[in-house]
Design a protein around this motif. Structure first.
Motif, mmCIF file in Angstrom:
data_model
loop_
_atom_site.group_PDB
_atom_site.id
_atom_site.type_symbol
_atom_site.label_atom_id
_atom_site.label_comp_id
_atom_site.label_asym_id
_atom_site.label_seq_id
_atom_site.Cartn_x
_atom_site.Cartn_y
_atom_site.Cartn_z
ATOM 1 N N VAL A 254 1.476 51.546 40.446
ATOM 2 C CA VAL A 254 2.452 50.816 39.635
ATOM 3 C C VAL A 254 3.390 50.028 40.538
ATOM 4 O O VAL A 254 3.917 50.550 41.524
ATOM 5 N N THR A 255 3.591 48.752 40.226
ATOM 6 C CA THR A 255 4.549 47.915 40.952
ATOM 7 C C THR A 255 5.432 47.184 39.953
ATOM 8 O O THR A 255 5.111 47.088 38.767
ATOM 9 N N ASP A 256 6.556 46.673 40.427
ATOM 10 C CA ASP A 256 7.468 45.899 39.588
ATOM 11 C C ASP A 256 8.204 44.905 40.480
ATOM 12 O O ASP A 256 7.924 44.805 41.680
ATOM 13 N N ALA A 257 9.159 44.214 39.895
ATOM 14 C CA ALA A 257 9.820 43.124 40.619
ATOM 15 C C ALA A 257 10.856 43.599 41.627
ATOM 16 O O ALA A 257 11.231 42.871 42.540
ATOM 17 N N GLY A 258 11.351 44.828 41.493
ATOM 18 C CA GLY A 258 12.457 45.301 42.326
ATOM 19 C C GLY A 258 13.685 45.526 41.472
ATOM 20 O O GLY A 258 13.619 45.491 40.247
ATOM 21 N N SER A 259 14.824 45.746 42.072
ATOM 22 C CA SER A 259 16.020 46.101 41.318
ATOM 23 C C SER A 259 17.202 45.258 41.744
ATOM 24 O O SER A 259 17.339 44.898 42.913
ATOM 25 N N ARG A 260 18.083 44.961 40.763
ATOM 26 C CA ARG A 260 19.341 44.283 41.072
ATOM 27 C C ARG A 260 20.464 45.273 41.357
ATOM 28 O O ARG A 260 21.566 44.868 41.735
ATOM 29 N N ILE A 261 20.192 46.552 41.166
ATOM 30 C CA ILE A 261 21.170 47.600 41.473
ATOM 31 C C ILE A 261 20.844 48.119 42.868
ATOM 32 O O ILE A 261 19.939 48.936 43.052
ATOM 33 N N GLU A 262 21.571 47.620 43.872
ATOM 34 C CA GLU A 262 21.230 47.933 45.261
ATOM 35 C C GLU A 262 21.305 49.429 45.531
ATOM 36 O O GLU A 262 22.176 50.127 45.037
ATOM 37 N N GLY A 263 20.359 49.895 46.340
ATOM 38 C CA GLY A 263 20.350 51.286 46.761
ATOM 39 C C GLY A 263 19.407 52.156 45.970
ATOM 40 O O GLY A 263 18.997 53.221 46.438
ATOM 41 N N ILE A 264 19.060 51.747 44.755
ATOM 42 C CA ILE A 264 18.092 52.500 43.949
ATOM 43 C C ILE A 264 17.110 51.512 43.339
ATOM 44 O O ILE A 264 17.368 50.319 43.222
ATOM 45 N N GLY A 265 15.966 52.050 42.901
ATOM 46 C CA GLY A 265 14.937 51.199 42.346
ATOM 47 C C GLY A 265 14.142 50.508 43.431
ATOM 48 O O GLY A 265 14.692 50.070 44.440
ATOM 49 N N ARG A 266 12.823 50.444 43.274
ATOM 50 C CA ARG A 266 11.958 49.848 44.277
ATOM 51 C C ARG A 266 10.849 49.032 43.598
ATOM 52 O O ARG A 266 10.489 49.301 42.449
ATOM 53 N N PRO A 267 10.284 48.050 44.311
ATOM 54 C CA PRO A 267 9.172 47.293 43.736
ATOM 55 C C PRO A 267 7.862 48.073 43.707
ATOM 56 O O PRO A 267 6.906 47.659 43.056
ATOM 57 N N ARG A 268 7.801 49.181 44.424
ATOM 58 C CA ARG A 268 6.626 50.048 44.388
ATOM 59 C C ARG A 268 7.104 51.493 44.333
ATOM 60 O O ARG A 268 8.265 51.784 44.632
ATOM 61 N N VAL A 269 6.237 52.408 43.960
ATOM 62 C CA VAL A 269 6.577 53.827 43.974
ATOM 63 C C VAL A 269 6.417 54.320 45.411
ATOM 64 O O VAL A 269 5.322 54.283 45.970
#
Length: 377
Positions: A254-269
């Protein structure tokens, strides 16, 4: 690695014994470990703050204030663990260039430890990283190597490590294994120690975000090891792959675009993310994260960052459910870093408008929360 046979009596070993030539000078290594450990010894543990909820609810909310570390964030713990892990594995020696793929806070903390050891440090990060965090890295003596896409940071870090003969610390792979999750003053152990005299010393929930997955892995393992009934909830911002991977039970693709909340959230697991130690997970809209961040700042009288808002929104959702069911107990989450790093982004209304983030509807829900104990339109 070259090897030699020892001469009789030279090293005190029997003749014919083969001795490996250690790639890292042991005297330098010993002093480096001492320096890193001394940083921890100079610091008291971070505070466990009480959040003002109505007493008659029978629910206590705590925020563990990781912003008081010398480098201002939760990532100070991770950086210390990664350096000790790499030093004791023989991966870092005198003069080794340290390289990390980071969206900001980990790089700030690693630059600090690299400077303590007199080592050069390069942070590989997206161009979207806030100017405030870049300034903090350079203040600590690090260099910033910017790439266009968040997904480029991994390969570029490996390339730079090969080019410089340095060491890529790779927080996203090693975060879950570098920390001793059984104890040794990790964040989980300290939370439970600090709750010991509270009316609900064993929390119903601990709520964290996922950046590398290392914090959730440490807490999830620890509560199982200590046989606590505490459940672990991980919250994930928009455009992050962690929640999608968890929901699909497919953490590898699973991939995604990334996060606008710095420090958490990633474009990949990330490899350090362990879904098997998590009891619940849900996604938090970025607008809710921003609203909760600002509300928390008003309630506590101290500025907090966006990842704290994400985690707090998750904690309040769980508390609203406890209220609805008439349950009592405690909930713990993290104050990950201070809001001063986000003055030009999450605290800037014009920046939010350009990003299409409108926190107003969620702010309205929060305004009534302490009166009703409910969250929702």
């Amino acid at each position: 690695m070259s090897e030699t046979t020892s001469a009789s009596g030279g090293s005190g070993l029997p003749p014919g014994t083969w001795e490996a030539q250690c790639p890292v000078d042991r005297a330098w290594l010993s002093d480096a470990v001492r320096i890193v450990e001394a940083d921890s010894n100079r610091s008291a543990d971070t505070h466990l703050l009480t959040f003002p909820l109505p007493a008659h609810w029978g629910i206590d909310l705590y925020l563990k204030d990781e912003s008081v570390h010398p480098t201002g964030s939760l990532k100070h713990r991770l950086a210390r663990s990664l350096f000790l892990y790499s030093l004791c594995n023989g991966w870092i020696g005198e003069g080794t260039t340290i390289i990390e793929a980071s969206s900001g806070s980990t790089a700030v903390s690693e630059a600090y430890f690299a400077r303590l050891l007199g080592l050069p440090f390069i942070a590989v990060m997206p161009r979207s990283t806030s100017a405030a965090k870049i300034a903090l890295i350079t203040f600590q003596g690090g260099q910033c190597h910017l790439v266009d896409s968040p997904g480029e940071i991994y390969a570029e870090s490996r390339r730079l490590a090969a080019e410089t003969g340095g060491r890529y610390l790779d927080q996203f792979t090693y975060a879950e294994r570098a920390t001793d999750w059984r104890g040794n003053n990790n964040i989980a152990e300290t939370i439970f120690a600090q709750l010991a005299q509270e009316r609900y010393p064993i929390p119903e929930w601990i709520v964290v975000g996922a950046g590398t997955g290392g914090t959730s892995a440490t807490i999830g393992r620890y509560v199982r090891y200590r046989r606590h009934a505490t459940r672990l909830c991980v919250v994930d911002p928009e455009n992050s792959a962690f929640f999608g991977g968890y929901a699909a039970r497919d953490v590898g693709h699973v991939t995604d675009a990334g996060s606008r909340i710095e420090g958490i959230g990633r474009p990949r697991v990330e490899p350090s993310f362990l879904p098997t130690v998590i009891d619940a997970m849900f996604q938090v809209p970025d607008a809710a994260s921003v609203a909760a961040m600002r509300w928390c700042t008003d309630q506590l009288g101290r500025s907090v960052g966006g990842s704290t808002g994400t985690a707090l929104w998750g904690a309040l959702q769980l508390i609203a459910g406890m209220r609805a069911r008439g349950e009592h107990g405690s909930v713990v989450t993290l104050l990950c870093d201070g809001g001063e790093r986000y003055r030009g982004t999450l605290y800037d209304d014009e920046w939010l408008a350009r990003q299409g983030i409108d926190p107003a509807p969620y702010a309205a829900q929060l305004d009534g929360f302490l009166g009703s104990g409910r969250l929702g339109p």
